[in-house]
Design an enzyme around this catalytic site. Sequence first.
Site, PDB file in Angstrom:
ATOM      1  N   LYS A  54      -3.021  -8.610   6.276  1.00 52.70           N
ATOM      2  CA  LYS A  54      -2.265  -7.389   6.588  1.00 52.70           C
ATOM      3  C   LYS A  54      -3.224  -6.256   6.963  1.00 52.70           C
ATOM      4  O   LYS A  54      -3.005  -5.542   7.937  1.00 52.70           O
ATOM      5  CB  LYS A  54      -1.397  -6.975   5.381  1.00 52.70           C
ATOM      6  CG  LYS A  54      -0.219  -7.922   5.169  1.00 52.70           C
ATOM      7  CD  LYS A  54       0.467  -7.706   3.825  1.00 52.70           C
ATOM      8  CE  LYS A  54       1.487  -8.802   3.561  1.00 52.70           C
ATOM      9  NZ  LYS A  54       2.071  -8.757   2.221  1.00 52.70           N
ATOM     10  N   GLN A  98       1.427  -5.561  -3.217  1.00 56.84           N
ATOM     11  CA  GLN A  98       1.442  -7.022  -3.118  1.00 56.84           C
ATOM     12  C   GLN A  98       1.994  -7.634  -4.413  1.00 56.84           C
ATOM     13  O   GLN A  98       1.521  -7.334  -5.499  1.00 56.84           O
ATOM     14  CB  GLN A  98       0.012  -7.536  -2.844  1.00 56.84           C
ATOM     15  CG  GLN A  98      -0.069  -9.025  -2.562  1.00 56.84           C
ATOM     16  CD  GLN A  98       0.661  -9.437  -1.283  1.00 56.84           C
ATOM     17  OE1 GLN A  98       0.565  -8.782  -0.249  1.00 56.84           O
ATOM     18  NE2 GLN A  98       1.417 -10.523  -1.357  1.00 56.84           N
ATOM     19  N   ASP A 121       8.528  -2.746   3.285  1.00 57.86           N
ATOM     20  CA  ASP A 121       8.993  -4.098   2.949  1.00 57.86           C
ATOM     21  C   ASP A 121      10.521  -4.134   2.869  1.00 57.86           C
ATOM     22  O   ASP A 121      11.126  -5.197   2.871  1.00 57.86           O
ATOM     23  CB  ASP A 121       8.430  -4.522   1.575  1.00 57.86           C
ATOM     24  CG  ASP A 121       7.218  -5.429   1.700  1.00 57.86           C
ATOM     25  OD1 ASP A 121       7.061  -6.055   2.763  1.00 57.86           O
ATOM     26  OD2 ASP A 121       6.444  -5.508   0.720  1.00 57.86           O
TER      27      ASP A 121
END
Length: 296
Positions: A54, A98, A121
């Site tokens: 990422k 994460q 997200d």
Amino acid sequence: MTAEIISGTEIRKAILAEVKEEVDQMKEKHGKVPGLVTILVGSSPASISYVTLKVKTAISLGFHEIQDDQPEDISEEDLLGLIDKYNNDPDIHGILVQLPLPKHIDDKKVLVAIDPDKDVDAFHPVNVGRLMIGGDEAKFYPCTPAGIQEMIIRSGTETSGAEVVVVGRSNIVGKPIAMMMAQKGVGANSTVTIVHTRTKDLASHCKRADILIVAAGVPGLVKPEWIKPGSTVIDVGVNRIGMNEKTGKAILSGDVDFNAAKEIAGAITPVPGGVGPMTIAMLMKNTLKSAQYALK
Ligand code: NAP
């Protein structure tokens, strides 16, 4: 007839090139770029490899990227404090924590602490609600469902009035993609059925799908004879079915028997190289969108 193969690898490339172009324009016009912070707690090798990808992708697009690594024993309070800091940082448009987090930290508390307008997200309950309302309310779609919808659109599949069958009802794939396909709008307006382990006669539902989206995590679940000729099949499943002794890498398979299905479907995604590569592209697109909203 052999189906068109919808390549996630190729579509990802195209999306990232589009994002890069928009970032360059934003920089030229406003002197600003999208900002993404990736927070990694601990040192799980899988999490490190996801975060590294990422970070690398964000940097390659010209984003302002902060990789904020924290020790395994960070307290929940300190992590929440860190999120608050980035919530209030005008140069940060996307906050990514994460998962999974260590056991002493409550994932849910952390996810709801993220400002919904920086929740790229799209797991925050506010963004789940916005997705349900649809239209302009929905700022971000969760990355895997967003990638699925993008692949359907870019494959030229007609969605308006199409029968869509979604196998699976998880919060991260099945439920959101079903709702997205049922909304009014581009790449949607479909008639949607969700099927799961309690569904009677799974085959009969799959057989009438113009667009079949399978996210069950069961290799070979969908049999070739369940596929409607000419339909579009999106296989989200990623299953480790063995190990390649030469490379030491896992052998992956989807939930659909790809080789047989590609002789019946009109278009189909492979595994690997299908939905998988799309997720990161949509994360970058969400971060760009967030920066664009912030400039309005
Ligand atoms: P999940 O949370 O385990 O949900 C699986 C869903 O499939 C459940 O709703 C389950 O039904 C249903 N299901 C399982 N077996 C079934 C069967 N035999 N018949 C009918 N329905 C069945 O999984 P997920 O997180 O949605 O992920 C699904 C798959 O997609 C996994 O292989 C995962 O690795 C993959 N995935 C890929 C990506 C990506 O490529 N970027 C991202 C996310 C997930 P019940 O609700 O009744 O149990």
